[in-house]
Structures are given as structure tokens and as C-alpha cells.
Design an enzyme around this catalytic site. Structure first.
Site, PDB file in Angstrom:
ATOM      1  N   LEU A  68       0.864  -1.177   0.000  1.00 53.25           N
ATOM      2  CA  LEU A  68       0.000   0.000   0.000  1.00 53.25           C
ATOM      3  C   LEU A  68       0.900   1.226   0.000  1.00 53.25           C
ATOM      4  O   LEU A  68       1.745   1.383   0.887  1.00 53.25           O
ATOM      5  CB  LEU A  68      -0.905  -0.025   1.238  1.00 53.25           C
ATOM      6  CG  LEU A  68      -2.125   0.888   1.271  1.00 53.25           C
ATOM      7  CD1 LEU A  68      -3.025   0.663   0.066  1.00 53.25           C
ATOM      8  CD2 LEU A  68      -2.906   0.678   2.562  1.00 53.25           C
ATOM      9  N   ASP A  69       0.751   2.092  -1.001  1.00 53.42           N
ATOM     10  CA  ASP A  69       1.624   3.253  -1.146  1.00 53.42           C
ATOM     11  C   ASP A  69       1.660   4.082   0.132  1.00 53.42           C
ATOM     12  O   ASP A  69       0.661   4.176   0.855  1.00 53.42           O
ATOM     13  CB  ASP A  69       1.139   4.146  -2.293  1.00 53.42           C
ATOM     14  CG  ASP A  69       1.404   3.538  -3.654  1.00 53.42           C
ATOM     15  OD1 ASP A  69       2.200   2.586  -3.734  1.00 53.42           O
ATOM     16  OD2 ASP A  69       0.809   4.012  -4.643  1.00 53.42           O
ATOM     17  N   PRO A  70       2.795   4.741   0.425  1.00 55.20           N
ATOM     18  CA  PRO A  70       2.876   5.595   1.622  1.00 55.20           C
ATOM     19  C   PRO A  70       1.782   6.659   1.679  1.00 55.20           C
ATOM     20  O   PRO A  70       1.291   6.971   2.770  1.00 55.20           O
ATOM     21  CB  PRO A  70       4.270   6.231   1.502  1.00 55.20           C
ATOM     22  CG  PRO A  70       5.067   5.220   0.747  1.00 55.20           C
ATOM     23  CD  PRO A  70       4.110   4.625  -0.250  1.00 55.20           C
ATOM     24  N   ALA A 118      -1.177   6.355   0.611  1.00 57.01           N
ATOM     25  CA  ALA A 118      -2.479   5.702   0.762  1.00 57.01           C
ATOM     26  C   ALA A 118      -2.642   5.251   2.211  1.00 57.01           C
ATOM     27  O   ALA A 118      -1.681   5.090   2.953  1.00 57.01           O
ATOM     28  CB  ALA A 118      -2.598   4.513  -0.180  1.00 57.01           C
TER      29      ALA A 118
END
Length: 359
Positions: free
Chosen positions: A50-52, A54
Site C-alpha cells: 500500500l503506497d505511503p 495511501a
């Protein structure tokens, strides 16, 4: 705590990852609280990056559950995200520099109409700022070094895509008319929707237009919040970019939350503060989901002790009556293996190393 509480854990912690934290940092946080809580060293991994920038559901596997982490990587995921129209950034989110602008804002009706074109099997070009490797090096490392990163389009599936919610219009009829009620001066800027306190993204000065009146003003959207259920490999930032382009404008993601990953939902997710209570003596049992929570879409198969022992030893079981497919084999309450039955013969997909007695 009892000795039983301090055994090496097996199962899932579903973390509600905050914005700004990377997925590997989430894993490190779990490792730290377990160590500080006095638990034995445990193998830990996450079930999908999960992207930072997000937030939301990050399944973290502990012990034997790490054998199922790969299934989480392949699982369907659900996201809620906001597209801000008018600007596209190089990262396709709020972190990057603006690389393109447009003064066009799409009508709400046009947004709803274009979503069907992005539902089902589609092709999308991943963001240049992504973890994909190009000639052995991460794309985002090349992009940050100033290289022109060209990635090939990939096939993904958007199972569902729709408006997450409709914001209320701010209309002329909602303005105060009684001087006694007008505590502040309403300006065209506020009505137009530039004021940050207004929650509406679809605003006009004349209210909702008559859809059958061609002269009525359109409801133009500065932003829109959508919900998408997508397959493995789908980039929401790319989806947002492509939706904006299809609407004749530019756009980037300003908010991104994962609300479901495989079987795990945001209702099951815990905050970092709640996780931190483990290091202060809170019981892990209250936060840990069982290994089989990651297999809720797979039917259970009860084995007698002899069959369970045979499976643990890797022996083939034949002449089984069950239909073809995957099964979660158990002996009583003890997980034995993830197995596949085909033509009455059982094959082990993943074996689990648990004691013969129920925990």
C-alpha cells in the site's frame, strides 16, 4: 501474561495503515511491538503493498499465515479515492510536481457516464513512480533520477467502479435571506466552491439544473470520490489519470484508502495506537485473527487423525468424494494444509506446521 499467551503467534493482524507509512514500515511496527511485548521471534510479512500516501487495510501475516501471504497479493481489493481535476502531477498524486494543467471541469453526468468504459478488463500504463522494475531497477528510482521512464500497458480488471457519494449542491436557494440570520457575508467565491470549508465538489450558483432543459447550467465537478473493486496489479493513480483524460481534462489522486483486501475489511483493521498496546501488556489474542481468516472463500475439509497424519507426511489421499477445487484441511480445530482435490485425489498446496492438538 500466561505462558500460553507468549507462544509464537500464527494468524493475521489487519492494520489500518496511516498515510505516510510504507507497507514495510507497517511490518516493522508489528515486529517491534511483538518484541517489546515479550513474544518469540516470528516470521512476518504483509499481504499487498500500500503506497505511503495511501491509507487503510494492510493485512499482516504472522507465523504460519505467511504461507498464505502470496494469496493476498493476488486477491481482489477495494479502494475509495478522490480525483482532483485540473492538474496532473508526475507521481499522479499530491506528492509530485504539476506537469499538465487544464481549465476544464467535467460535468457530473459526464463522470457517471464515462465510468462504464473503465469497468471490466482494461489496459493501463502504470505510473512512472511505481515499484515496477525496469532493467533491474525500480521505476521510481529511475524517475527520481530524472530518467524518462516508459512502462508498457498491462491488462488488469476493474470489477466495479462507481461514485462513492454525491455531495450536496450549494445553491442560491441555500443562501441566508433573513438579515438576522446572515452572520457573515456570502461571496461568489464561497458559492462557487473555492472555500475549503464547503464539502461539496459539485457546485453551481443556481441549484440542480432541469435535466430536460438544454439551457440549464451543468453541475461541474472540481473533484469526485469513487469506489473501485480491482484485480491484482491495478494502479488507482493510473485509473484516475485515465478517467480525467477521458473527460477531456487532467487529474490526480488526492485521497486514497483501501477498504478491503481479499477477505479483510476496514472493520477488522486496528490503528497503530491499538497495535502499540501489545508492547504495554495487552493480549495479542484480542487483536489476532486466525490463520483461516485468510481463507474465508475456501471450504473447510475435516480430516480424521490418520488422514491428517498422512497429509502431514506428504502422502497422497485418493478416492475422495469431494468435488474438484481448493479446500482448507483441518483436524478438529487444527489447520493441516491448503489442499487441492482433482479427480478424487488430494494434492497439498501449502502445509501448515501446527501441533496435533487444538490450540
Amino acid at each position: 501474561m500466561s505462558v500460553e499467551d507468549k507462544r509464537a503467534p500464527n494468524g493475521w493482524i489487519v492494520l489500518d495503515k496511516p498515510r505516510g507509512m510504507g507497507s514495510t514500515q507497517g511490518v516493522a511496527a508489528v515486529k517491534r511491538v511483538l518484541r517489546e511485548g515479550g513474544y518469540p521471534k516470528t516470521k512476518i510479512g504483509h499481504g499487498g503493498t500500500l503506497d505511503p500516501l495511501a491509507e487503510g487495510v494492510l493485512p499482516i501475516a504472522l507465523g504460519e499465515a505467511t504461507k498464505l501471504a502470496g494469496r493476498m497479493l493476488d486477491a481482489t481489493k477495494t479502494y475509495v479515492f478522490t480525483i482532483q481535476f485540473g492538474e496532473e502531477t508526475d507521481t499522479l498524486d499530491t506528492e509530485g510536481e504539476v506537469v499538465a494543467r487544464s481549465d476544464r471541469f467535467p460535468p457530473l453526468a459526464a463522470i457517471a457516464g464515462v465510468l462504464d468504459h473503465f469497468t471490466g478488463p482494461i489496459e493501463q500504463v502504470p505510473p512512472a513512480y511505481s515499484a515496477l522494475k525496469v532493467d533491474g531497477k525500480r521505476a521510481y528510482d529511475r524517475a527520481r533520477a530524472g530518467e524518462d521512464v516508459e512502462l508498457q500497458a498491462r491488462k488488469v480488471t476493474v470489477h466495479s467502479l462507481g461514485l462513492y457519494r454525491h455531495a450536496e449542491l450549494v445553491s442560491a436557494s441555500s443562501l441566508p435571506t433573513d438579515a438576522a440570520e446572515q452572520d457573515e457575508v456570502w461571496t461568489p467565491k464561497q458559492v462557487r466552491g473555492d472555500d475549503q470549508e464547503l464539502e461539496s465538489a459539485f457546485q453551481t450558483t443556481t441549484g440542480r439544473p432541469d435535466p430536460y432543459d438544454p439551457s440549464a447550467p451543468l453541475e461541474l465537478a472540481e473533484s469526485v470520490t469513487l469506489e473501485a473493486i480491482v484485480s491484482k496489479g491495478t494502479y488507482i493513480r493510473s485509473l484516475a489519470r485515465d478517467i480525467a483524460l477521458a473527460l477531456g481534462t487532467r487529474g490526480h489522486v488526492t485521497y486514497l484508502r483501501r477498504t478491503k483486501a481479499g477477505p479483510f475489511t476496514e472493520e477488522q483493521a486496528i490503528s497503530l495506537d491499538k497495535l502499540g498496546e501489545i508492547s504495554k501488556g495487552a493480549s495479542l489474542r484480542n487483536l489476532l485473527l486466525p490463520l483461516e481468516a485468510g481463507l474465508d472463500d475456501i471450504p473447510a475439509l475435516s480430516l480424521d487423525p490418520d488422514s491428517a497424519q498422512a497429509v502431514r507426511q506428504g502422502r497422497v489421499l485418493s478416492d475422495l468424494p469431494q468435488a474438484n477445487g481448493l479446500y482448507f484441511a483441518k483436524s478438529g480445530n487444527v489447520p493441516v494444509a491448503l489442499v487441492e482435490i482433482e479427480g478424487g485425489t488430494m494434492r497439498i498446496v501449502r502445509g501448515f506446521n501446527f501441533p496435533d492438538v487444538a490450540e
